[in-house]
Design an enzyme around this catalytic site. Structure first.
Site, PDB file in Angstrom:
ATOM      1  N   ILE A 125     130.174 -53.316   2.198  1.00 30.10           N
ATOM      2  CA  ILE A 125     131.141 -52.544   2.990  1.00 30.10           C
ATOM      3  C   ILE A 125     131.259 -53.126   4.402  1.00 30.10           C
ATOM      4  CG2 ILE A 125     129.553 -50.773   3.872  1.00 30.10           C
ATOM      5  CD1 ILE A 125     132.971 -49.935   2.444  1.00 30.10           C
ATOM      6  N   SER A 177     120.144 -56.963   9.664  1.00 30.04           N
ATOM      7  CA  SER A 177     119.994 -57.236   8.239  1.00 30.04           C
ATOM      8  C   SER A 177     118.510 -57.258   7.923  1.00 30.04           C
ATOM      9  CB  SER A 177     120.634 -58.584   7.888  1.00 30.04           C
ATOM     10  OG  SER A 177     120.201 -58.987   6.603  1.00 30.04           O
ATOM     11  N   LYS A 190     130.652 -42.037   5.005  1.00 35.22           N
ATOM     12  CA  LYS A 190     130.482 -40.857   4.176  1.00 35.22           C
ATOM     13  C   LYS A 190     129.480 -41.144   3.059  1.00 35.22           C
ATOM     14  CE  LYS A 190     131.939 -41.090   0.452  1.00 35.22           C
ATOM     15  NZ  LYS A 190     131.802 -41.838  -0.873  1.00 35.22           N
ATOM     16  N   ASP A 219     129.816 -38.708  -5.352  1.00 34.99           N
ATOM     17  CA  ASP A 219     129.926 -39.793  -4.370  1.00 34.99           C
ATOM     18  C   ASP A 219     131.388 -40.226  -4.224  1.00 34.99           C
ATOM     19  OD1 ASP A 219     128.510 -41.925  -2.629  1.00 34.99           O
ATOM     20  OD2 ASP A 219     129.753 -43.108  -3.993  1.00 34.99           O
TER      21      ASP A 219
END
Lengths: 327, 327
Positions: free
Chosen positions: A19, A41, A101, A179
């Protein structure tokens, strides 16, 4: 010389997965409202792997915050399990924070995030990405003042295609079919002119898993409300054509007819069968524009309603066991 | 002449079942802060049956509100299913409203009640009756500023004894074992010096019912909080001795030792095994005193936290099927 946009703020991306690469990095570049100043990361991606040139990579948010004390803001792009602690840490360090979200695993944690943002006097923006489509805003505009007779949500996708091997989604707290389903509920609560309450739900959990693989909800507006009934049909086993549709029957909207179809995950709107809007997905550009405005206004945006509807469905729902699920 | 109490306000009791007769009527009489002006009994109890002399009996709240336009306040004592609509109706009619626990079937409905109270500018008091014990207040006082290592809630009772034949409690939305369990959670959220989050739960639903007959919860304070872990063990099949106990281990409270036992549903407190407080149940007198103060202050009291913890447990919990239940 005129300036049409404010000076960019610095932002660090925490969690550099799909994402972050597919959405956050291009949206930050396209809007020009933020400058990507660092990436976290935990797996230690090299600059060659990030493809971000000289943007520094840190192993943890803590390291990034220590190394860049002047950093303005943070975008948390991690899986849900570690999101809460990272959000609180960033707020306490005085950063504005953008989160994906669902904003929290539980309603109590969401309230604690709000408390943390208030205590730190920083912007917390819990983005519901599906809301950032022009067709959603257009639908909301058309439904203002309308009488909504019935809404039918159909949100059916193939979990093997979109979440291959991601066992966390079927583990307790992983939301299962909610989800994706919560995206539909985030659109619903955005476009309806009055609130709805969950009256009934059926949740089907695979015999070898902990979260629903399918769910149906029956909601309705309060007595005397301008909203009638709402059904939602969530399914994680849809093969072939994927369906993310919200069909709305009204008593007529202005001079238009009464039927609105918001399809393709909220990106296309038809009225009485005639397409009126279809824009390419630019959700994350809208998210970064809103994040910048919220910071400028010293405001926040944390809407608990979609998560409340899911919790309400779990509370009043009938839980049923269904066939075991294997990838 | 001095007056130590304000003039009594009028109150109507809506729903004249066991809780109204056993608790509300005596508490109203004992405190003298309200005058019982009417009773609503949809089954049409006669004045002889109510035993309330010339207090008028109405068949519906609507009839009562129409007949007594000057009525100050309403106490809703009905089962949960009809509570929401009656509460909204009373607030919109300009009445102050007292409601029993749980204040709503869903979190969305609770938010709508708050909106209705704000819109009407009237007091809404959602009472958690178990909090109105001197031992609960004393425990809260002693835990202020303390470090709480562990809390163990044991709430085990016999549903056949306390809810004989009440199928609604096992129907979807009826809360099951959370109907008593939420009382423990209302005490927990009152006494702890910091909030807790549900990390894990197991909910056991009889094969022929829809709500849990037993549940275990694991909660914990946020990182860096003064509260450690909290376990809750709720059981509806406890025969013989009934157990409503909260055992609290601290690092020491002031000059006292570290162990507090709040027993008998919150009415008795021992510190390091030594009884320090045991008062007879006077919960409802405390409730009416607080209701009167809230009205005088033009304030409200609606604490969503106990309901949020139940919803959170349903959201992150593992639902399991257990033996069928028959009365």
């Amino acid at each position: 010389m005129t300036r049409s946009t404010p000076a960019p703020l610095t932002v660090g991306i925490v969690g550099f997965g799909k994402i972050a690469r597919d959405q956050h990095v291009p949206a930050i570049a396209a809007t020009g409202l933020f400058r990507l100043a660092a990436v976290v990361s935990p797996h230690g991606a090299t600059p060659e792997e990030t493809g971000l040139g000289d943007v520094p990579v840190f192993r943890s948010q803590r390291e990034m915050l220590a190394a860049l004390p002047g950093l303005d803001s943070v975008a948390i792009c991690t899986p849900p399990a570690v999101r809460h602690a990272l959000t609180v840490e960033a707020l306490r360090a005085g950063k504005h924070v953008l989160i994906e979200k669902p904003p929290a695993a539980t309603l109590t944690e969401l309230r604690l995030l709000l408390d943390a943002a208030e205590g730190a006097k920083r912007t917390l923006f819990a983005a519901w990405h599906s809301r950032f489509n022009a067709a959603v805003e257009e639908t909301r505009r058309r439904l203002t003042g309308a009488t909504v007779r019935h809404v039918a949500i159909t949100w059916k996708e193939d979990v093997r295609r979109w979440h291959p091997g991601q066992d966390w989604i079927f583990a307790a707290g992983g939301f299962g079919v909610f989800d994706p389903g919560i995206n539909a509920l985030s659109i619903l609560t955005e476009i309806l002119p009055a609130p709805v309450v969950v009256r009934d739900a059926e949740l089907r959990v695979p015999a070898n898993r902990d979260t629903p693989i399918a769910a149906t909800l029956r909601m309705e507006g309060a007595a005397g409300s301008t909203v009638g009934t709402v059904t939602a049909d969530f399914d994680f086993l849809q093969e072939g054509e994927q369906t993310w549709t919200i069909a709305i029957e009204t008593d007529g909207v202005g001079t238009d007819g009464g039927r609105l179809d918001l399809t393709h995950g909220g990106t296309r709107l038809s009225v009485d069968g005639v397409p009126v809007l279809a824009e390419p997905d630019a959700e994350y550009q809208g998210i970064y524009r809103r994040f910048r405005h919220l910071i400028a206004d010293a405001a926040g945006d944390v809407d608990a309603r979609p998560l409340q509807l899911v919790a309400d469905a779990c509370l009043v729902g009938r839980w049923r066991t269904t066939d075991a699920f294997h990838w």
